[in-house]
Design a protein around this motif. Structure first.
Motif, mmCIF file in Angstrom:
data_model
loop_
_atom_site.group_PDB
_atom_site.id
_atom_site.type_symbol
_atom_site.label_atom_id
_atom_site.label_comp_id
_atom_site.label_asym_id
_atom_site.label_seq_id
_atom_site.Cartn_x
_atom_site.Cartn_y
_atom_site.Cartn_z
ATOM 1 N N ASP A 293 0.658 -1.032 11.633
ATOM 2 C CA ASP A 293 1.884 -0.423 10.849
ATOM 3 C C ASP A 293 1.285 0.566 10.079
ATOM 4 O O ASP A 293 1.843 1.746 9.829
ATOM 5 N N ASN A 294 0.163 0.381 9.279
ATOM 6 C CA ASN A 294 -0.518 1.213 8.276
ATOM 7 C C ASN A 294 -1.002 2.434 8.955
ATOM 8 O O ASN A 294 -0.941 3.684 8.425
ATOM 9 N N PRO A 334 -3.934 -3.974 -4.601
ATOM 10 C CA PRO A 334 -2.406 -3.842 -4.622
ATOM 11 C C PRO A 334 -1.810 -2.491 -4.848
ATOM 12 O O PRO A 334 -2.410 -2.148 -5.854
ATOM 13 N N PHE A 335 -0.828 -2.092 -4.288
ATOM 14 C CA PHE A 335 -0.122 -0.875 -4.430
ATOM 15 C C PHE A 335 -1.171 0.447 -4.546
ATOM 16 O O PHE A 335 -0.599 1.252 -5.112
ATOM 17 N N ARG A 336 -2.316 0.479 -3.992
ATOM 18 C CA ARG A 336 -3.224 1.683 -3.954
ATOM 19 C C ARG A 336 -2.938 2.420 -2.571
ATOM 20 O O ARG A 336 -3.068 1.733 -1.562
ATOM 21 N N ARG A 337 -2.580 3.677 -2.842
ATOM 22 C CA ARG A 337 -2.224 4.379 -1.821
ATOM 23 C C ARG A 337 -3.130 5.838 -1.969
ATOM 24 O O ARG A 337 -3.268 6.176 -3.089
ATOM 25 N N ALA A 342 0.943 9.430 0.273
ATOM 26 C CA ALA A 342 1.837 8.681 -0.665
ATOM 27 C C ALA A 342 3.359 8.747 -0.287
ATOM 28 O O ALA A 342 4.288 8.202 -0.973
ATOM 29 N N GLY A 343 3.677 9.598 0.659
ATOM 30 C CA GLY A 343 5.066 9.943 0.845
ATOM 31 C C GLY A 343 5.492 8.842 1.983
ATOM 32 O O GLY A 343 6.648 8.791 2.254
ATOM 33 N N GLY A 344 4.769 7.709 2.228
ATOM 34 C CA GLY A 344 5.076 6.655 3.114
ATOM 35 C C GLY A 344 6.250 5.759 2.480
ATOM 36 O O GLY A 344 6.047 5.181 1.405
ATOM 37 N N ARG A 345 7.375 6.040 2.994
ATOM 38 C CA ARG A 345 8.537 5.442 2.357
ATOM 39 C C ARG A 345 8.773 3.962 2.647
ATOM 40 O O ARG A 345 9.207 2.972 2.116
ATOM 41 N N ARG A 346 8.598 3.544 3.948
ATOM 42 C CA ARG A 346 8.608 2.118 4.296
ATOM 43 C C ARG A 346 7.524 1.080 3.704
ATOM 44 O O ARG A 346 7.786 0.116 3.907
ATOM 45 N N HIS A 347 6.475 1.569 3.471
ATOM 46 C CA HIS A 347 5.417 0.781 3.098
ATOM 47 C C HIS A 347 5.607 0.368 1.375
ATOM 48 O O HIS A 347 6.029 1.040 0.533
ATOM 49 N N SER A 348 5.086 -0.942 1.093
ATOM 50 C CA SER A 348 5.129 -1.265 0.051
ATOM 51 C C SER A 348 3.948 -1.181 -0.759
ATOM 52 O O SER A 348 3.923 -1.335 -2.088
#
Length: 385
Positions: A293-294, A334-337, A342-348
């Motif tokens: 998915d990533n 965690p939460f490191r993109r 960074a525009g991935g909207r679906r990812h947490s």
């Protein structure tokens, strides 16, 4: 409740009792041996016509013949009895004295040798969540106490790292949850104003649904991450990694087509038995799903994702924007993109963190490498360490 004696007291008592027992055994042996030897000498002298005077300083008294019945005379018997009594008296005093000296020695030695334990205990009592930076840092010979000190310092290092990670995680999770909640509140306040028409209502509804999905996905990811970090608790079975990867790829084909990405899966190996891995199936499926998915999410139209299972290695390659080599190792936090993604909207922002947590729970190794020309190569070695 009976009083529990200190280690120093028990050490001193052990020293004293051991010394008394050994001293008593030695004295009893020497006393009995010496008494037996004295008795034999007295009997022999009496048989030869010699009697030993009760006064040890005087010369022996010569008799005219052997003592009656071949036994020692009255003077010899008195001397043997007196010697025996004095030996037992002095032996008792020696045993008691040895016990006292050994006990004091044991107390002093244990006090000196076990003093670092007081320092270890005092430091451990002072340490709390706000003072985890303190360490015992015991100096001296490399003995059991110093090794204990190093072990506790290592434990404190891990606790400090865990607490820091927890604080950072809570702060980041709060920030990530605050964003969709703020958007939802703005949608309600602005999009649903008093004069809102059907278009405004539809727009506000779509925005609220999207933010709700994002919040729900974030909460689900947090639960999966907590489950992975909790451990496996023996919930493992044999799973064919190639079959599992193929199933996940089939499920992700629709999302890949929607993103304009080609998704392929290749499985190498002699057969299903060669690809079997002992794992927790639900978490392992989540690991593969997150990697795929990533790779789809942080890609671009016309790009591709290649999933490979080669023996004990699961490899996911994807195209996409170029990544900073120094940033890649931090993507499992965690939460490191990546800034370019960074525009991935679906990812947490927890996808790769969950991958890392699941791998650590199984004892697997995860490696991330920036792909030349853009994209990422993620490998998971599922062979046991």
């Amino acid at each position: 409740m009976s009083r529990v004696w200190s280690l120093r007291t028990r050490t001193a008592l052990a020293f004293a009792l051991t010394s008394m027992a050994l001293t008593a055994a030695a004295i009893v042996f020497v006393t009995l041996g010496s008494q037996h030897a004295i008795a034999e000498v007295v009997v022999a002298d009496a048989a030869g016509g010699v009697a030993i005077s009760p006064d040890a300083s005087s010369a022996p008294l010569r008799t005219t013949g052997p003592a009656p019945d071949g036994a020692a005379g009255p003077g010899g018997i008195a001397i043997v009895s007196r010697v025996a009594a004095l030996q037992w008296q002095w032996s008792a005093l020696g045993i008691a004295g040895a016990g006292v000296v050994a006990g004091l020695t044991g107390w002093l030695l244990s006090r000196r040798m076990l003093a670092p334990l007081d320092r270890i205990a005092g430091t451990a009592e002072r340490i709390s969540a706000s003072t985890l930076h303190e360490r015992i840092d015991l100096h001296g010979p490399d003995d059991e106490l110093r090794r204990l000190s190093r072990t506790i310092d290592g434990l404190l290092d891990r606790l400090e790292t865990a607490f820091a990670s927890q604080r950072r995680f809570v702060a980041q999770a709060s920030h990530e949850l605050r964003t969709p909640l703020a958007v939802q509140r703005a949608a309600i306040q602005i999009g649903l104003h008093d004069d809102a028409d059907a278009v405004d209502l539809a727009r506000a509804r779509a925005e609220l649904l999207e933010q709700n999905r994002r919040t729900e996905h974030l909460v689900e990811s947090l639960l999966v991450l907590a489950e992975a970090e909790r451990g496996l608790d023996g919930r493992t079975v044999d799973v064919d990694l190639g079959v599992l990867a193929g199933a996940v790829v089939d499920e992700a084909q629709a999302a890949a087509r929607e993103a304009g990405v080609r998704l392929h899966c290749k499985v190498f190996g002699a057969g299903a038995g060669a690809r079997a891995v002992r794992c927790e199936p639900v978490l392992t499926r989540q690991l593969v799903h997150n990697l795929v998915d990533n790779a789809i999410e942080y890609n671009g139209p016309g790009g591709h994702v290649d999933v490979e299972v080669d023996g004990t290695v699961l490899r996911v390659r994807n195209t996409g924007p170029e990544l900073d080599v120094a940033l890649v190792p931090t993507l499992t936090e965690p939460f490191r993109r990546a800034s370019a993604a960074a525009g991935g909207r679906r990812h947490s922002g927890l996808g790769l963190s969950i991958v890392e947590a699941v791998a650590q729970a199984h004892g697997w190794r995860v490696s991330l490498t920036a792909r030349p020309g853009g994209g990422l190569v993620a490998e998971v070695d599922v062979s046991p360490r």
